[in-house]
Design a protein around this motif. Structure first.
Motif, PDB file in Angstrom:
ATOM      1  N   GLN A 158       5.624 -12.337 -10.888  1.00 33.05           N
ATOM      2  CA  GLN A 158       6.536 -11.214 -11.061  1.00 33.05           C
ATOM      3  C   GLN A 158       6.098 -10.008 -10.231  1.00 33.05           C
ATOM      4  N   LEU A 159       4.805  -9.721 -10.231  1.00 33.94           N
ATOM      5  CA  LEU A 159       4.282  -8.589  -9.462  1.00 33.94           C
ATOM      6  C   LEU A 159       4.537  -8.780  -7.970  1.00 33.94           C
ATOM      7  N   ASP A 160       4.310  -9.991  -7.478  1.00 36.87           N
ATOM      8  CA  ASP A 160       4.545 -10.267  -6.058  1.00 36.87           C
ATOM      9  C   ASP A 160       6.021 -10.090  -5.710  1.00 36.87           C
ATOM     10  N   TYR A 161       6.891 -10.449  -6.621  1.00 39.93           N
ATOM     11  CA  TYR A 161       8.334 -10.269  -6.399  1.00 39.93           C
ATOM     12  C   TYR A 161       8.666  -8.788  -6.274  1.00 39.93           C
ATOM     13  N   ILE A 162       8.103  -7.975  -7.158  1.00 41.79           N
ATOM     14  CA  ILE A 162       8.348  -6.529  -7.108  1.00 41.79           C
ATOM     15  C   ILE A 162       7.785  -5.940  -5.816  1.00 41.79           C
ATOM     16  N   ILE A 163       6.555  -6.312  -5.486  1.00 45.33           N
ATOM     17  CA  ILE A 163       5.928  -5.790  -4.268  1.00 45.33           C
ATOM     18  C   ILE A 163       6.753  -6.177  -3.045  1.00 45.33           C
ATOM     19  N   GLY A 164       7.252  -7.404  -3.032  1.00 48.59           N
ATOM     20  CA  GLY A 164       8.027  -7.889  -1.897  1.00 48.59           C
ATOM     21  C   GLY A 164       9.292  -7.102  -1.640  1.00 48.59           C
ATOM     22  N   ARG A 165       9.803  -6.431  -2.648  1.00 52.75           N
ATOM     23  CA  ARG A 165      11.026  -5.635  -2.483  1.00 52.75           C
ATOM     24  C   ARG A 165      10.745  -4.305  -1.793  1.00 52.75           C
ATOM     25  N   TYR A 166       9.485  -3.896  -1.755  1.00 52.88           N
ATOM     26  CA  TYR A 166       9.169  -2.570  -1.223  1.00 52.88           C
ATOM     27  C   TYR A 166       8.136  -2.590  -0.094  1.00 52.88           C
ATOM     28  N   SER A 167       7.629  -3.748   0.237  1.00 53.60           N
ATOM     29  CA  SER A 167       6.633  -3.845   1.300  1.00 53.60           C
ATOM     30  C   SER A 167       7.204  -4.596   2.497  1.00 53.60           C
ATOM     31  N   LYS A 168       7.010  -4.032   3.689  1.00 51.96           N
ATOM     32  CA  LYS A 168       7.448  -4.714   4.905  1.00 51.96           C
ATOM     33  C   LYS A 168       6.524  -5.878   5.240  1.00 51.96           C
ATOM     34  N   VAL A 169       5.304  -5.817   4.737  1.00 51.62           N
ATOM     35  CA  VAL A 169       4.354  -6.919   4.940  1.00 51.62           C
ATOM     36  C   VAL A 169       4.461  -7.881   3.755  1.00 51.62           C
ATOM     37  N   PRO A 170       4.769  -9.150   3.994  1.00 48.73           N
ATOM     38  CA  PRO A 170       4.827 -10.105   2.882  1.00 48.73           C
ATOM     39  C   PRO A 170       3.496 -10.150   2.130  1.00 48.73           C
ATOM     40  N   VAL A 171       3.567 -10.327   0.840  1.00 48.73           N
ATOM     41  CA  VAL A 171       2.359 -10.332   0.008  1.00 48.73           C
ATOM     42  C   VAL A 171       1.359 -11.371   0.499  1.00 48.73           C
ATOM     43  N   ARG A 172       1.845 -12.535   0.871  1.00 44.43           N
ATOM     44  CA  ARG A 172       0.937 -13.624   1.279  1.00 44.43           C
ATOM     45  C   ARG A 172       0.187 -13.296   2.570  1.00 44.43           C
ATOM     46  N   LYS A 173       0.693 -12.337   3.353  1.00 45.21           N
ATOM     47  CA  LYS A 173       0.046 -11.979   4.621  1.00 45.21           C
ATOM     48  C   LYS A 173      -0.882 -10.772   4.491  1.00 45.21           C
ATOM     49  N   MET A 174      -0.938 -10.172   3.322  1.00 46.51           N
ATOM     50  CA  MET A 174      -1.851  -9.043   3.114  1.00 46.51           C
ATOM     51  C   MET A 174      -3.288  -9.541   3.034  1.00 46.51           C
ATOM     52  N   LYS A 175      -4.229  -8.690   3.368  1.00 42.91           N
ATOM     53  CA  LYS A 175      -5.636  -9.024   3.195  1.00 42.91           C
ATOM     54  C   LYS A 175      -5.912  -9.171   1.695  1.00 42.91           C
ATOM     55  N   VAL A 196      -8.196  -8.285  -0.395  1.00 46.47           N
ATOM     56  CA  VAL A 196      -8.577  -7.078  -1.134  1.00 46.47           C
ATOM     57  C   VAL A 196      -7.358  -6.194  -1.368  1.00 46.47           C
ATOM     58  N   ILE A 197      -6.568  -5.967  -0.330  1.00 49.35           N
ATOM     59  CA  ILE A 197      -5.391  -5.101  -0.445  1.00 49.35           C
ATOM     60  C   ILE A 197      -4.346  -5.722  -1.371  1.00 49.35           C
ATOM     61  N   ARG A 198      -4.130  -7.021  -1.217  1.00 46.21           N
ATOM     62  CA  ARG A 198      -3.154  -7.710  -2.061  1.00 46.21           C
ATOM     63  C   ARG A 198      -3.493  -7.546  -3.535  1.00 46.21           C
ATOM     64  N   ASN A 199      -4.751  -7.736  -3.887  1.00 47.05           N
ATOM     65  CA  ASN A 199      -5.140  -7.655  -5.296  1.00 47.05           C
ATOM     66  C   ASN A 199      -5.204  -6.220  -5.808  1.00 47.05           C
ATOM     67  N   LEU A 216      -9.739   3.023  -4.083  1.00 47.56           N
ATOM     68  CA  LEU A 216     -10.480   1.762  -4.105  1.00 47.56           C
ATOM     69  C   LEU A 216     -10.366   1.036  -2.764  1.00 47.56           C
ATOM     70  N   ALA A 217      -9.177   1.082  -2.149  1.00 49.47           N
ATOM     71  CA  ALA A 217      -8.999   0.447  -0.840  1.00 49.47           C
ATOM     72  C   ALA A 217      -9.939   1.067   0.191  1.00 49.47           C
ATOM     73  N   LYS A 218     -10.028   2.372   0.175  1.00 50.84           N
ATOM     74  CA  LYS A 218     -10.913   3.065   1.123  1.00 50.84           C
ATOM     75  C   LYS A 218     -12.383   2.767   0.825  1.00 50.84           C
ATOM     76  N   LEU A 257      -5.871   1.425   5.791  1.00 50.37           N
ATOM     77  CA  LEU A 257      -4.745   0.879   5.024  1.00 50.37           C
ATOM     78  C   LEU A 257      -4.439   1.705   3.773  1.00 50.37           C
ATOM     79  N   GLY A 258      -5.134   2.828   3.620  1.00 50.20           N
ATOM     80  CA  GLY A 258      -4.860   3.687   2.468  1.00 50.20           C
ATOM     81  C   GLY A 258      -3.425   4.171   2.446  1.00 50.20           C
ATOM     82  N   GLY A 259      -2.894   4.536   3.617  1.00 45.41           N
ATOM     83  CA  GLY A 259      -1.509   5.001   3.693  1.00 45.41           C
ATOM     84  C   GLY A 259      -0.519   3.907   3.341  1.00 45.41           C
ATOM     85  N   PHE A 260      -0.807   2.687   3.777  1.00 45.47           N
ATOM     86  CA  PHE A 260       0.062   1.559   3.447  1.00 45.47           C
ATOM     87  C   PHE A 260       0.099   1.325   1.945  1.00 45.47           C
ATOM     88  N   VAL A 261      -1.086   1.283   1.328  1.00 45.48           N
ATOM     89  CA  VAL A 261      -1.166   1.086  -0.129  1.00 45.48           C
ATOM     90  C   VAL A 261      -0.395   2.189  -0.845  1.00 45.48           C
TER      91      VAL A 261
END
Length: 448
Positions: free
Chosen positions: A59-76, A78-81, A108-110, A117-121
């Motif tokens: 469910q979380l990946d579905y929500i993230i996918g609606r607002y991220s230009k980078v697909p969840v599966r392609k995120m690093k 650490v950033i994905r989690n 935490l990302a920084k 990637l702080g701005g992306f997060v």
């Protein structure tokens, strides 16, 4: 301890499960054991956020996918989690302000070396927060019923499809769709912690009062009078009566599996895959000091767990041995009044407790497990004396491992008859999903 540090520990757990394949309950327990000095609030925060992020991952990946230009599966990883756990806080942890979830995720990302990637997060999470109050657009229930169920209840499509086929359901029937929804929704309910009272040393009412005196919520189960559900505790080992063995932590479905053995005084009972020992100890106590329970398991680690629990529970009519259940032991042929075979399985019935089983399991693994179960049953049934009983149980919902294995066993062992079988679903009494089959060996005749 600062909240940021607790989030860092949650990230460590998520990475341990996703990168190293460690099961979540083990990874969580390892962290909580290592940081026992944390106060109850921090420990609860870590456990809830780690479990929740894993439980709602689809469910979380579905929500993230609606607002991220980078697909969840392609995120690093650490950033994905980090983003997943932040979205879980935003949607499911009311005690955490949305701004705090976003800010701490960026921090935490920084801290983990991803300053760029702080701005992306921040951008992804702020977009999710801005749209949080809008109705969440799930996949279309009518056009994509399987995807809708998978996203809404965060269970992989293949598992839902398997259950649909095995139960003979059709999405065209509202009653069938609702039946599936009830089952899936039950896996998002909190898993109760149930303990079994050693009634020879303590009554359930006495145990309840003892626990409540320490601020722990306790209620006696209506299904089994010696079972007590508890909540509001911190350390299991710190519970009053635990070290003295006045109770054993055991799900009510597991207790029902032991009940299905119907032991009598002076019985010899063999539990072939017994660790950590709940059912075996329950049966030994049901013998009221008579008879003997031989509890076996595959490794020294598991047998040591058995021995620790035998000692803690002060059980005298039970011993533990290392033994591979696939290997026949001629010294025990036709010697057991009862054989208990609670065998390795896919564990789909305990997804509320082991949140990431849904991601570790595959249909091929289920097929392999069904074959292993059949191999063990073909071996251990030879220990049952004529007129004796065998109980086969799993903590899963899978016809290959349950009903089909029962039929395969009966086809190959005509001297056995099925007394009763039962598939327990979590929605029924709040316990784990469990399958229990009771067999009786007819008098006379030898295994085929």
């Amino acid at each position: 301890m600062e909240v940021a540090s607790t989030r860092g520990l949650v990230l460590d757990i998520l990475l341990e499960t996703s990168q190293n394949g460690t099961y979540s309950h083990t990874a969580i327990a390892d962290v909580l054991d290592k940081y026992q000095y944390l106060d109850k609030k921090d420990r609860s925060f870590i456990k809830r956020m780690a479990e929740g992020t894993l439980e709602y991952q689809i469910q979380l990946d579905y929500i993230i996918g609606r607002y991220s230009k980078v697909p969840v599966r392609k995120m690093k990883p650490v950033i994905r989690n980090i983003i997943r756990s932040a979205v879980y806080q935003i949607y499911y942890m009311e005690s955490v302000p949305d701004a705090a979830a976003c800010n701490e995720a960026v921090r935490l990302a920084k801290k983990r070396g991803f300053q760029n990637l702080g701005g992306f997060v921040n951008g992804v999470l702020r977009s999710i927060v801005r749209n949080k109050e809008k109705a969440l657009l799930w996949p279309d229930k009518n056009k994509e019923p399987l995807r809708y169920l998978s996203v809404r209840y965060s269970i992989p499509e293949w598992i839902i499809g398997m259950w649909k086929e095995e139960a003979g359901l059709t999405w065209e029937k509202d009653t069938d769709f609702q039946k599936m929804e009830r089952l899936l929704a039950s896996f998002l309910m909190p898993a109760p912690l149930t303990v079994r009272t050693d009634t020879s040393r303590c009554t359930p009412e006495e145990l309840k009062r003892m626990l409540e005196a320490e601020g722990i919520q306790a209620s006696i189960c209506s299904e089994l009078p010696y079972a007590v559900r508890i909540s509001g505790y911190d350390h299991i080992r710190a519970l009053p009566g635990y070290e003295e063995g006045l109770f054993y932590i055991q799900d009510i479905s597991s207790m029902l599996a032991a009940e299905a053995a119907h032991p009598k005084k002076n019985d010899f009972i063999l539990d072939v895959c017994a660790a950590p020992g709940g059912k075996a100890i329950q049966l030994a106590q049901m013998l009221q000091g008579t008879g003997q329970v031989l509890a076996r398991d595959l490794t020294a680690y598991k047998v040591n767990l058995l021995r620790e629990n035998i000692q803690r529970c002060q059980v005298k009519n039970m011993q533990a041995q290392i033994w591979d259940a696939r290997i026949f032991d001629g010294t025990l042929e036709e010697k057991a009044d009862i054989v208990v075979a609670d065998l390795p399985c896919s564990g789909l019935g305990v997804m509320r407790r082991k949140k990431d089983i849904r991601f570790h399991m595959t249909s091929d693994k289920i097929k392999e497990l069904a074959g292993l179960q059949k191999e063990i049953l073909d071996t251990v049934c030879r220990y049952v004396r004529p007129g004796g009983r065998m109980v086969y149980s799993t903590c899963t919902i899978s016809r290959q491992e349950n009903e089909e294995n029962v039929q395969r066993f009966l086809n190959g062992h005509r001297q056995f008859e099925l007394v009763k079988s039962r598939q327990i679903l979590p929605e029924v009494h709040g316990g784990d999903g469990f399958f229990i089959a009771e067999f009786h060996r007819k008098d006379g005749g030898r295994p085929l």
